[in-house]
Design a protein around this motif. Structure first.
Motif, PDB file in Angstrom:
ATOM      1  N   ASP A 128     -19.091  28.501  -2.944  1.00  0.00           N
ATOM      2  CA  ASP A 128     -20.097  29.521  -2.630  1.00  0.00           C
ATOM      3  C   ASP A 128     -21.029  29.166  -1.481  1.00  0.00           C
ATOM      4  OD1 ASP A 128     -21.539  27.540  -3.871  1.00  0.00           O
ATOM      5  OD2 ASP A 128     -22.564  28.884  -5.274  1.00  0.00           O
ATOM      6  N   SER A 129     -20.899  27.959  -0.884  1.00  0.00           N
ATOM      7  CA  SER A 129     -21.879  27.606   0.147  1.00  0.00           C
ATOM      8  C   SER A 129     -21.308  26.821   1.325  1.00  0.00           C
ATOM      9  CB  SER A 129     -23.008  26.787  -0.465  1.00  0.00           C
ATOM     10  OG  SER A 129     -22.541  25.494  -0.788  1.00  0.00           O
ATOM     11  N   ASN A 130     -20.087  26.371   1.234  1.00  0.00           N
ATOM     12  CA  ASN A 130     -19.471  25.530   2.262  1.00  0.00           C
ATOM     13  C   ASN A 130     -20.046  24.116   2.318  1.00  0.00           C
ATOM     14  OD1 ASN A 130     -17.244  26.743   3.229  1.00  0.00           O
ATOM     15  ND2 ASN A 130     -18.132  27.390   5.176  1.00  0.00           N
ATOM     16  N   ALA A 131     -20.932  23.740   1.376  1.00  0.00           N
ATOM     17  CA  ALA A 131     -21.358  22.345   1.274  1.00  0.00           C
ATOM     18  C   ALA A 131     -20.117  21.523   0.937  1.00  0.00           C
ATOM     19  CB  ALA A 131     -22.416  22.192   0.186  1.00  0.00           C
ATOM     20  N   SER A 132     -20.091  20.252   1.353  1.00  0.00           N
ATOM     21  CA  SER A 132     -18.888  19.471   1.107  1.00  0.00           C
ATOM     22  C   SER A 132     -19.205  18.000   0.873  1.00  0.00           C
ATOM     23  CB  SER A 132     -17.920  19.606   2.287  1.00  0.00           C
ATOM     24  OG  SER A 132     -18.467  19.007   3.441  1.00  0.00           O
ATOM     25  N   TYR A 133     -18.252  17.291   0.281  1.00  0.00           N
ATOM     26  CA  TYR A 133     -18.288  15.834   0.208  1.00  0.00           C
ATOM     27  C   TYR A 133     -16.864  15.323   0.308  1.00  0.00           C
ATOM     28  CZ  TYR A 133     -17.142  16.056  -4.844  1.00  0.00           C
ATOM     29  OH  TYR A 133     -16.555  16.292  -6.052  1.00  0.00           O
ATOM     30  N   GLU A 134     -16.758  14.085   0.767  1.00  0.00           N
ATOM     31  CA  GLU A 134     -15.448  13.483   0.966  1.00  0.00           C
ATOM     32  C   GLU A 134     -15.189  12.401  -0.077  1.00  0.00           C
ATOM     33  OE1 GLU A 134     -14.941  12.131   4.952  1.00  0.00           O
ATOM     34  OE2 GLU A 134     -15.370  14.111   5.786  1.00  0.00           O
ATOM     35  N   PHE A 135     -13.928  12.297  -0.457  1.00  0.00           N
ATOM     36  CA  PHE A 135     -13.502  11.259  -1.397  1.00  0.00           C
ATOM     37  C   PHE A 135     -12.164  10.728  -0.899  1.00  0.00           C
ATOM     38  CE2 PHE A 135     -11.786   9.503  -5.347  1.00  0.00           C
ATOM     39  CZ  PHE A 135     -12.874   8.777  -5.778  1.00  0.00           C
ATOM     40  N   ARG A 136     -12.009   9.427  -0.952  1.00  0.00           N
ATOM     41  CA  ARG A 136     -10.761   8.788  -0.533  1.00  0.00           C
ATOM     42  C   ARG A 136     -10.205   8.002  -1.714  1.00  0.00           C
ATOM     43  NH1 ARG A 136     -14.847   8.326   2.227  1.00  0.00           N
ATOM     44  NH2 ARG A 136     -15.100   9.270   4.234  1.00  0.00           N
ATOM     45  N   PHE A 137      -8.881   8.054  -1.861  1.00  0.00           N
ATOM     46  CA  PHE A 137      -8.241   7.309  -2.948  1.00  0.00           C
ATOM     47  C   PHE A 137      -7.093   6.485  -2.369  1.00  0.00           C
ATOM     48  CE2 PHE A 137      -6.016   6.174  -6.715  1.00  0.00           C
ATOM     49  CZ  PHE A 137      -6.998   6.105  -7.689  1.00  0.00           C
ATOM     50  N   VAL A 138      -7.150   5.182  -2.616  1.00  0.00           N
ATOM     51  CA  VAL A 138      -6.135   4.250  -2.140  1.00  0.00           C
ATOM     52  C   VAL A 138      -5.227   3.896  -3.315  1.00  0.00           C
ATOM     53  CG1 VAL A 138      -5.749   1.958  -1.155  1.00  0.00           C
ATOM     54  CG2 VAL A 138      -7.741   3.296  -0.450  1.00  0.00           C
ATOM     55  N   THR A 139      -3.923   4.137  -3.152  1.00  0.00           N
ATOM     56  CA  THR A 139      -2.952   3.792  -4.192  1.00  0.00           C
ATOM     57  C   THR A 139      -2.099   2.628  -3.699  1.00  0.00           C
ATOM     58  OG1 THR A 139      -2.853   6.091  -4.932  1.00  0.00           O
ATOM     59  CG2 THR A 139      -1.077   4.631  -5.666  1.00  0.00           C
ATOM     60  N   PHE A 140      -2.282   1.488  -4.351  1.00  0.00           N
ATOM     61  CA  PHE A 140      -1.482   0.310  -4.042  1.00  0.00           C
ATOM     62  C   PHE A 140      -0.178   0.351  -4.835  1.00  0.00           C
ATOM     63  CE2 PHE A 140      -5.794  -1.151  -3.070  1.00  0.00           C
ATOM     64  CZ  PHE A 140      -5.595  -1.707  -1.820  1.00  0.00           C
ATOM     65  N   VAL A 141       0.751  -0.498  -4.475  1.00  0.00           N
ATOM     66  CA  VAL A 141       1.965  -0.737  -5.241  1.00  0.00           C
ATOM     67  C   VAL A 141       1.809  -2.141  -5.801  1.00  0.00           C
ATOM     68  CG1 VAL A 141       4.472  -0.895  -5.185  1.00  0.00           C
ATOM     69  CG2 VAL A 141       3.292   0.750  -3.711  1.00  0.00           C
ATOM     70  N   ALA A 142       2.096  -2.299  -7.093  1.00  0.00           N
ATOM     71  CA  ALA A 142       1.849  -3.582  -7.746  1.00  0.00           C
ATOM     72  C   ALA A 142       2.924  -3.881  -8.777  1.00  0.00           C
ATOM     73  CB  ALA A 142       0.474  -3.558  -8.419  1.00  0.00           C
ATOM     74  N   ARG A 143       2.907  -5.116  -9.248  1.00  0.00           N
ATOM     75  CA  ARG A 143       3.781  -5.523 -10.350  1.00  0.00           C
ATOM     76  C   ARG A 143       2.941  -6.384 -11.295  1.00  0.00           C
ATOM     77  NH1 ARG A 143       6.212  -8.914  -6.041  1.00  0.00           N
ATOM     78  NH2 ARG A 143       5.223 -10.929  -6.319  1.00  0.00           N
ATOM     79  N   LEU A 165       0.862  -1.174   0.000  1.00  0.00           N
ATOM     80  CA  LEU A 165       0.000   0.000   0.000  1.00  0.00           C
ATOM     81  C   LEU A 165       0.899   1.223   0.000  1.00  0.00           C
ATOM     82  CD1 LEU A 165      -2.819   1.314   0.304  1.00  0.00           C
ATOM     83  CD2 LEU A 165      -2.562   1.041   2.781  1.00  0.00           C
ATOM     84  N   GLY A 166       0.776   2.050  -1.024  1.00  0.00           N
ATOM     85  CA  GLY A 166       1.644   3.212  -1.155  1.00  0.00           C
ATOM     86  C   GLY A 166       1.114   4.458  -0.488  1.00  0.00           C
ATOM     87  N   ALA A 167      -0.174   4.752  -0.658  1.00  0.00           N
ATOM     88  CA  ALA A 167      -0.707   6.007  -0.126  1.00  0.00           C
ATOM     89  C   ALA A 167      -2.220   5.940  -0.004  1.00  0.00           C
ATOM     90  CB  ALA A 167      -0.326   7.169  -1.040  1.00  0.00           C
ATOM     91  N   ILE A 168      -2.715   6.742   0.915  1.00  0.00           N
ATOM     92  CA  ILE A 168      -4.154   6.974   1.040  1.00  0.00           C
ATOM     93  C   ILE A 168      -4.354   8.483   1.052  1.00  0.00           C
ATOM     94  CG2 ILE A 168      -6.217   6.698   2.450  1.00  0.00           C
ATOM     95  CD1 ILE A 168      -4.898   4.191   3.671  1.00  0.00           C
ATOM     96  N   ALA A 169      -5.134   8.972   0.107  1.00  0.00           N
ATOM     97  CA  ALA A 169      -5.449  10.403   0.045  1.00  0.00           C
ATOM     98  C   ALA A 169      -6.895  10.595   0.489  1.00  0.00           C
ATOM     99  CB  ALA A 169      -5.244  10.941  -1.364  1.00  0.00           C
ATOM    100  N   GLU A 170      -7.090  11.475   1.443  1.00  0.00           N
ATOM    101  CA  GLU A 170      -8.428  11.812   1.917  1.00  0.00           C
ATOM    102  C   GLU A 170      -8.680  13.269   1.541  1.00  0.00           C
ATOM    103  OE1 GLU A 170      -9.198  10.279   6.060  1.00  0.00           O
ATOM    104  OE2 GLU A 170      -7.012  10.033   5.911  1.00  0.00           O
TER     105      GLU A 170
END
Length: 166
Positions: free
Chosen positions: A107-122, A95-100
């Motif tokens: 214009d409104s401060n509404a929000s949503y969350e997204f997570r991205f998992v970057t594995f290391v592979a061959r 597992l290389g990285a997790i980005a949150e």
């Protein structure tokens, strides 16, 4: 979907990036329409012979990956995405990285969350690297690089992974 802590415990420490990003209302609405609220993405830095595999969409280079599908493990999603975009089958080696990311509508401060998992592979079969190529119509090119190309999405993160795993 396992929690971020579960993934970190399973693979050990990895780089974690947490950021809050303000975006314009139109881009925000597109993200919500795609169902990104609470969404997960998965991908991998695929490494072979001192090079990493990249895909190009328009002018931007990316590590191959995409959205995690319902009832899919992150590892299965990464294998599927890499195969769909490049034609390669992979073995995940770490597992290389997790980005949150929290995307905030400017214009409104509404929000949503997204997570991205970057594995290391061959590649599962090293000879298969010669057959890799775009299999997804959204992908304009698939190429191996010995350094991170200019115009790479989240270039600082990718350079960090490259420095560690390539």
């Amino acid at each position: 979907m396992p929690s971020i802590d579960d993934l970190s415990a399973r693979y050990g420490d990895c780089y974690r990036k947490v950021e809050r990003v303000e975006i314009d209302p139109e881009r925000f609405e597109k993200g919500v329409a795609r169902g990104d609220d609470g969404g997960w993405g998965v991908g991998a830095l695929v490494v072979h012979d001192g090079r990493g595999l990249f895909v190009r969409e328009g002018e931007t280079w990316l590590l191959p990956g995409g959205r995690l599908e319902a009832a899919e493990t992150p590892e299965a999603g990464a294998r599927r995405e890499i195969h769909e975009e490049t034609g390669l089958d992979i073995d995940i080696v770490g597992l290389g990285a997790i980005a949150e990311q929290t995307f905030v509508r400017r214009d409104s401060n509404a929000s949503y969350e997204f997570r991205f998992v970057t594995f290391v592979a061959r590649p599962t079969e090293p000879r298969s690297v010669l057959r890799s190529g775009p299999t997804d119509p959204a992908i304009d090119a698939v190429e191996w690089f010995s350094s991170v190309p200019e115009h790479t999405f989240d270039r600082d993160l990718v350079r960090r992974l490259f420095g560690t795993y390539v």
